[in-house]
Design an enzyme around this catalytic site. Structure first.
Site, short mmCIF file in Angstrom:
data_model
loop_
_atom_site.label_atom_id
_atom_site.label_comp_id
_atom_site.label_asym_id
_atom_site.label_seq_id
_atom_site.Cartn_x
_atom_site.Cartn_y
_atom_site.Cartn_z
N ASP A 95 0.89 -1.35 0.07
CA ASP A 95 0.15 0.00 0.02
C ASP A 95 0.84 1.10 0.10
O ASP A 95 1.93 1.31 0.56
CB ASP A 95 -0.94 0.04 1.27
N GLU A 162 -0.26 -2.49 5.22
CA GLU A 162 0.58 -2.33 6.32
C GLU A 162 0.42 -0.89 6.95
O GLU A 162 0.89 -0.88 8.17
CB GLU A 162 1.96 -2.44 5.61
N GLU A 163 0.12 0.03 6.12
CA GLU A 163 0.31 1.36 6.64
C GLU A 163 -0.57 1.39 7.86
O GLU A 163 -0.63 2.62 8.57
CB GLU A 163 0.11 2.36 5.59
#
Length: 438
Positions: A95, A162-163
Site C-alpha cells: 500500500d 501495512e500502513e
C-alpha cells in the site's frame, strides 16, 4: 519510459560482475526498473490495492507459482513447490500513503484520489513499498531461475494495508499459515532513509516497536470565559494531562525499558471567550516489551482519571481513553539465530563492509505479527539502504537531515537499492533452503 532506462548500464556497471548472482540480477534490471516505475507511478491507498495486487499476481503466475488472490483483502499468496525441504516465506507490503509527492522526479506519482473522509489526497509510495515489491519479484525470478540449487517450498506473500496495521492481521486470520503453508522461516526487508544504497542493516532481537494510537476525550463544564470560577475548564485539564503524561516514561517505567508517549494533536474550544465542554487529544505510544505497553495504557487511564477528579469532576465525567486496538501493531522481534544466519548469508553475497548491525527503532511494522502466531515461526526483517551514497556522505559530513520515510521528498536511489535488495533476499532464501539440520 525508455529515456529513463538509458542510464541503467552506467548505474550498474560498478557491480555487474561482483558475484554470479549480481550478474544474473543485472540481466533482470531493465524489467525490474520498469516494474518499479510502474508501481511508483500507480500507488494505491491501504484497502484499495486492487490493481497492485493483480499486477503482482500476474508476475508470480508467469514465473510458475500457484497463486491465490484476495486473501485478507487484496493480499496475494504464491507457492512454488520444489521438492522436499523447508518452507521459506518472503513478504512484501503493497500500500501507498496519502502524500502529494514533491520529489521533482520525472517519474513522480501524480495520482490523486478520495480518502475515507471524501477528501482529495495525493498518493505516493513514501515508505518504499514500491522498492519492496520490486525486490520481491526480483528475488522470486532469481530463485526460480536457480531452482536446481535448492529444495523446498517458496512462499511469496504480497500483503496489503501495512500502513494502517491491518494487512498481516487479516491475512493470518484468513488462514495464511493453515490454508496455504506453515513457513519454517519468514523474511522481509524495508527500505531505509538513513542507510546508503548498496548496504543492508540488521537488528537482531527487537527491531521495531509496539505502536498504539490512543484518543483521550477530556470532559469539562463549559461557560463564559469571563467567569472561569463557574466552570471546570477542559483546556486546563488537557494541559495538565499533557504534562503529567511525561512522567509515565520518566517516573513509572524502568529507565532500562524504552518508552515513548507523544501527544500529536490537541483540539478544543471554538471562540476566545468561551470555555468549552470538551477537548480531545490524540497520542501515539511506542515500546518494545509488551508489558511496558500494558503499563503505558493502564497508567494513562489512572493519571487522566485522577487529574479530572482532582478538579472536582464526578467520576462519570472522567476522561475517556480509547485505544484503537484495530490499529495496534506489536513490536517486531527478529529471531536472533535467524537474524545471524541471514546476516552471514548477505555478507557472503554483498561483502562484510556492506552489512551493518542496526539498532532498534521506534517505528512500527506489522511484519512482527508473523512471529507471534501459535506456530511460533522465526522471522527476520532487514533494512535495505536507499540513500544515494554521495548524498549520504554529504549529509553526514555537513550534519544535514535527509528526507525521511513518509516524507513527500523521499526518493531512494532505486536502481542500486533494488539490485541490492534482490541479491540480499535471494542469498538469504538460498541459504535457508540449503541449511543442514543439526
Amino acid at each position: 519510459m525508455n529515456k529513463l532506462l538509458l542510464s541503467l548500464p552506467v548505474l550498474l556497471a560498478s557491480y555487474v560482475n561482483a558475484t554470479p548472482l549480481a550478474s544474473s540480477v543485472n540481466d533482470d534490471m531493465a524489467q525490474l526498473e520498469s516494474l518499479y516505475l510502474h508501481l511508483h507511478q500507480n500507488p494505491e491507498l491501504s484497502y484499495h490495492e486492487k490493481n497492485t495486487a493483480a499486477h503482482l499476481a500476474k508476475e508470480l503466475k508467469q514465473l510458475g507459482f500457484d497463486v491465490a488472490e484476495h486473501i485478507g483483502g487484496h493480499g496475494v499468496v504464491g507457492l512454488f513447490k520444489n521438492g522436499e525441504g523447508p518452507t521459506v516465506m518472503i513478504r512484501a507490503d503493497t500500500d501507498g500513503l496519502p502524500i502529494v509527492e514533491q520529489t521533482g522526479k520525472p517519474y513522480a506519482s501524480k495520482v490523486k484520489t478520495l480518502d475515507k473522509n471524501n477528501n482529495e489526497v495525493g498518493v505516493m509510495h513514501g515508505c518504499g513499498h514500491d522498492i519492496h515489491m520490486t525486490s520481491f519479484i526480483g528475488a522470486a525470478k532469481q530463485l526460480i531461475a536457480l531452482k536446481s540449487q535448492w529444495r523446498g517450498t517458496l512462499m511469496m506473500v504480497a500483503q496489503p494495508a501495512e500502513e494502517v496495521g491491518a494487512g498481516a492481521k487479516a491475512m493470518l486470520k484468513e488462514g495464511l499459515f493453515s490454508q496455504f503453508a506453515k513457513p519454517d522461516h519468514v523474511l522481509g526487508l524495508h527500505v531505509s532513509a538513513s542507510v546508503p544504497a548498496g548496504k543492508v542493516a540488521i537488528a537482531p532481537g527487537y527491531a521495531l516497536a509496539n505502536v498504539d494510537s490512543v484518543d483521550i476525550t477530556v470532559k469539562g463544564k463549559g461557560g463564559h470565559g469571563a467567569y472561569p470560577h463557574t466552570t471546570v475548564d477542559p483546556v486546563v485539564l488537557a494541559s495538565r494531562i499533557v504534562l503529567a503524561l511525561q512522567t509515565i516514561t520518566s517516573r513509572e517505567i524502568s529507565p532500562l525499558q524504552p518508552s515513548v508517549i507523544t501527544v500529536g494533536s490537541i483540539h478544543g474550544g471554538s471562540k476566545h471567550n468561551i470555555i468549552s465542554n470538551e477537548v480531545t487529544l490524540q497520542l501515539t505510544l511506542r515500546s518494545y516489551d509488551p508489558h511496558v505497553r500494558e503499563q503505558q495504557i493502564s497508567t494513562l487511564k489512572r493519571l487522566t482519571k485522577g487529574i479530572a477528579l482532582s478538579a472536582g469532576l464526578p467520576e462519570d465525567m472522567a476522561p475517556v481513553v480509547y485505544v484503537h486496538e484495530e490499529e495496534t501493531i506489536p513490536s517486531t522481534y527478529n529471531d536472533p539465530a535467524l537474524a545471524e544466519r541471514v546476516t552471514q548469508a548477505i555478507k557472503k553475497e554483498l561483502g562484510e563492509d556492506n552489512v551493518w548491525k542496526s539498532e532498534p527503532v521506534m517505528a512500527g511494522e506489522d511484519f512482527g505479527l508473523y512471529g507471534l502466531t501459535d506456530e511460533d515461526v522465526p522471522i527476520t526483517i532487514f533494512w535495505l539502504g536507499g540513500v544515494e551514497p554521495t548524498l549520504f556522505e554529504k549529509a553526514r559530513s555537513n550534519g544535514e537531515t535527509l528526507p525521511s520515510l513518509h516524507s513527500s521528498k523521499f526518493a531512494p536511489d532505486y536502481a542500486k537499492t533494488i539490485h541490492t535488495g534482490v541479491r540480499a533476499m535471494t542469498a538469504s532464501a538460498l541459504d535457508l533452503f540449503n541449511q543442514v539440520k543439526q
